[in-house]
Design a protein around this motif. Sequence first.
Motif, PDB file in Angstrom:
ATOM      1  N   ILE A   1      77.178 -14.281  11.695  1.00 44.38           N
ATOM      2  CA  ILE A   1      77.144 -14.362  10.241  1.00 44.38           C
ATOM      3  C   ILE A   1      76.841 -15.798   9.842  1.00 44.38           C
ATOM      4  CG2 ILE A   1      78.570 -14.184   8.166  1.00 44.38           C
ATOM      5  CD1 ILE A   1      80.079 -11.927   9.602  1.00 44.38           C
TER       6      ILE A   1
ATOM      7  N   HIS B   1      77.331 -18.832   7.827  1.00 47.70           N
ATOM      8  CA  HIS B   1      78.437 -19.294   7.002  1.00 47.70           C
ATOM      9  C   HIS B   1      77.985 -20.334   5.979  1.00 47.70           C
ATOM     10  CE1 HIS B   1      80.627 -17.906  10.665  1.00 47.70           C
ATOM     11  NE2 HIS B   1      81.419 -17.428   9.725  1.00 47.70           N
ATOM     12  N   SER B   2      78.597 -20.282   4.835  1.00 46.36           N
ATOM     13  CA  SER B   2      78.536 -21.377   3.874  1.00 46.36           C
ATOM     14  C   SER B   2      79.974 -21.760   3.566  1.00 46.36           C
ATOM     15  CB  SER B   2      77.787 -20.948   2.603  1.00 46.36           C
ATOM     16  OG  SER B   2      78.386 -19.806   2.031  1.00 46.36           O
TER      17      SER B   2
ATOM     18  N   CYS C   1      85.439 -20.509   4.192  1.00 48.49           N
ATOM     19  CA  CYS C   1      84.211 -19.810   4.512  1.00 48.49           C
ATOM     20  C   CYS C   1      84.001 -18.726   3.466  1.00 48.49           C
ATOM     21  CB  CYS C   1      84.323 -19.181   5.901  1.00 48.49           C
ATOM     22  SG  CYS C   1      82.983 -18.064   6.276  1.00 48.49           S
TER      23      CYS C   1
ATOM     24  N   SER D   1      81.152 -16.587   3.358  1.00 47.85           N
ATOM     25  CA  SER D   1      80.369 -15.411   3.709  1.00 47.85           C
ATOM     26  C   SER D   1      81.240 -14.375   4.405  1.00 47.85           C
ATOM     27  CB  SER D   1      79.163 -15.771   4.583  1.00 47.85           C
ATOM     28  OG  SER D   1      79.580 -16.137   5.853  1.00 47.85           O
TER      29      SER D   1
ATOM     30  N   TYR E   1      81.392  -7.242  -1.162  1.00 50.16           N
ATOM     31  CA  TYR E   1      80.199  -6.999  -0.349  1.00 50.16           C
ATOM     32  C   TYR E   1      79.059  -6.473  -1.219  1.00 50.16           C
ATOM     33  CZ  TYR E   1      76.936  -5.292   3.048  1.00 50.16           C
ATOM     34  OH  TYR E   1      75.775  -5.076   3.748  1.00 50.16           O
TER      35      TYR E   1
ATOM     36  N   ASN F   1      77.141  -9.014  -2.844  1.00 50.42           N
ATOM     37  CA  ASN F   1      76.508  -9.952  -1.923  1.00 50.42           C
ATOM     38  C   ASN F   1      77.259 -11.280  -1.827  1.00 50.42           C
ATOM     39  OD1 ASN F   1      74.484 -10.373  -0.015  1.00 50.42           O
ATOM     40  ND2 ASN F   1      73.233 -11.533  -1.450  1.00 50.42           N
ATOM     41  N   TYR F   2      78.571 -11.236  -2.104  1.00 52.72           N
ATOM     42  CA  TYR F   2      79.389 -12.434  -1.957  1.00 52.72           C
ATOM     43  C   TYR F   2      79.743 -12.682  -0.492  1.00 52.72           C
ATOM     44  CZ  TYR F   2      80.318 -12.110  -7.022  1.00 52.72           C
ATOM     45  OH  TYR F   2      80.208 -12.051  -8.384  1.00 52.72           O
ATOM     46  N   ILE F   3      79.926 -11.611   0.268  1.00 51.50           N
ATOM     47  CA  ILE F   3      80.413 -11.719   1.643  1.00 51.50           C
ATOM     48  C   ILE F   3      79.616 -10.801   2.554  1.00 51.50           C
ATOM     49  CG2 ILE F   3      82.763 -12.276   0.911  1.00 51.50           C
ATOM     50  CD1 ILE F   3      83.466  -9.324   1.645  1.00 51.50           C
ATOM     51  N   GLU F   4      79.779 -11.031   3.868  1.00 47.83           N
ATOM     52  CA  GLU F   4      79.205 -10.139   4.858  1.00 47.83           C
ATOM     53  C   GLU F   4      80.270  -9.505   5.732  1.00 47.83           C
ATOM     54  OE1 GLU F   4      75.563 -11.416   6.867  1.00 47.83           O
ATOM     55  OE2 GLU F   4      75.717 -13.251   5.707  1.00 47.83           O
TER      56      GLU F   4
END
Length: 496
Positions: A42, A44-45, A52, A54, A97, A100-103
Amino acid sequence: METVMEKLKILADSAKYDVSCSSSGVGRHNNGRIGSAHAAGICHSWGADGRCISLLKILFTNKCIYDCEYCINRRSNDFPRASFEPDELASLTIEFYRRNYIEGLFLSSAVERSPDHTAERILEALELLRHRYGFAGYIHAKVIPGVSPELLHAIGMVADRLSVNIEMPTAESLALYAPQKKPKEIFAPMRQITNSLIERNALTGPGTMFKGKDINTAENYLETNALRRQLVTGSDAPVMEGEKRLPPSAVTGGENGSVGLPSKRRRDISFAPAGQTTQMIIGAGGETDKSILTTSENLYRTFKMKRVYYSAYIPVVRSSILPDMSTPPPLGREHRIYQADWLLRFYGFSVEELFSGGATQLDPDLDPKVTWALRNLERFPVEVNKASYEMLMRIPGIGAVSARRIVRQRRVSAVRFEDLKKMGVVLRRAKYFLTCLGRYYGERRFEPEVIRNAILQMEDGLQISMFGAEGFSPGGGNILNSSAEAERTKNVMEAR
C-alpha cells in the motif's frame, strides 16, 4: 455521527504511537467484492501528526485495565477515553474506503475488561467488515496477549496480518515497566500463529533469512516438549497433564517416509496470509543495542515472523523510572537498529558478527555494515570479479540488486570500475573495500581509522545511512520538524 467522529478523533490520536504499520505483503484477487490487497504494498502518505492515512490506523478502544509505565493509554492516565461499537468501526472503515481515503485497516486496541472480551468485539467488527460489507482490502489486526486460541484463530481467518507486541526487549524490562503483562501470554499467541501457518504450508519467514529452505516442517513446529517429541519422533510418549496430542495427520506422511507434517500440501492462504510481526520499544530501559537485536534474532529464528518493528520511546507520561518528559526520542539509535535488523533479514549477518570484539552498541556515526567491515578489515579489499555473491553483499555500498548485476556482468566480460556506478554501487563507500581488475581506488593507507575518517569527511562528518535516509541526529534527537513515523518510512529502502 458526531459521536462517531469524536471517537475517531480520540482513538486515531491514541494509535499514532504504534509504528508496526506497513504495506500489505499479500496479494488477493478481487472476486466481485469491495477493495483488494496488492502484494506490492500500500502506498503510504503521512499526516502532519505522523499518522498513516492510506491505512485507517486506529484503536478499537483506549480504555485499558493495564497500567504500563510507558503507555499513554495506561489506566492511571487522565485523558479522554472512548470505545467503538463493532458496527461503528465496520461502517466507518467501509465509508472511508468508498471515499478513497484509505486502502485498508490497521486495528489495534487497549485491553477493556479482559483480553477475550476485547478480542470478541474486534472479531465482530472484522467479520462485519468482511461478510456484511464484502470488504476484500488489507486488514492488519493486533492480537492481545492472553487471548484464547479459538478467538485468535477466528481473527486470523479474517485478517491479512497479525501482530503481537513484545513491548520490551527483555523480560527484566517487561517486569519493570509492564508487570501485568507476562512473557508466557505474549509468546503463546506468537507460537499459535507460527504453528497455524506451518499447518497450512504458508510460513515464509523474514526477508531472505530462510531462502531456499523449507520451514514448513515438523522441526519448526512449536509445541510443548511432549507434543514436540510426538511430532518429531512419532513416538507414543506420554502426554503430560494439561497437554493434548496432535491429530495423526499432523505427525505422519513426511517426505521419503519420514515423520513430519503432511508433504506436498497445497498452500492455504486463508489464515493471516501476510504472516505476523511484532514491535518493541527502545530507549525506555537500559538495554544495549546488542541485547535488542539478540531478542529480534531469536524472534526471527524461533517464530519465523516477517518483521520486528522498533519504536523510539517518546515520553508521553511522567514516571520516576522512565526518561524525563523533555528527553528527545532516540530516532538516530532507532534508525541504526533498523539498519542492523535489515542486515539480519536480508544480508546473512548474525548479531555476533555485528558486535564482534566485545562491542554492545552500534556506531552512531556509521551504518552497521561499514562498522562491521572496518572491524574485519583483514577480509578486504575484495576483488569484485572473483568474489562470491555472498561476499559481494558484505561490501559497504553494494546491495542485493547491484551484487546480482555484478555477477551477471562478469559472466560476459570483466567488470570495470566505471561500470560499478552504473550498476548502482555507492562508490563513495565501496571504493575503500574493493579492487577492480586488481586495482585499489581507496586511501593509500589501508587502516580502519584512515578509512573511517575519509568516509565521514566525504559525508560532512556524518554518514547518514546505508539506505540514503536523512534527517536525524547521531545523538538520538530529532533535528527535523517532521514526525517520528515519517522518519521511519525511510527504513524500508534497499540496503546498500
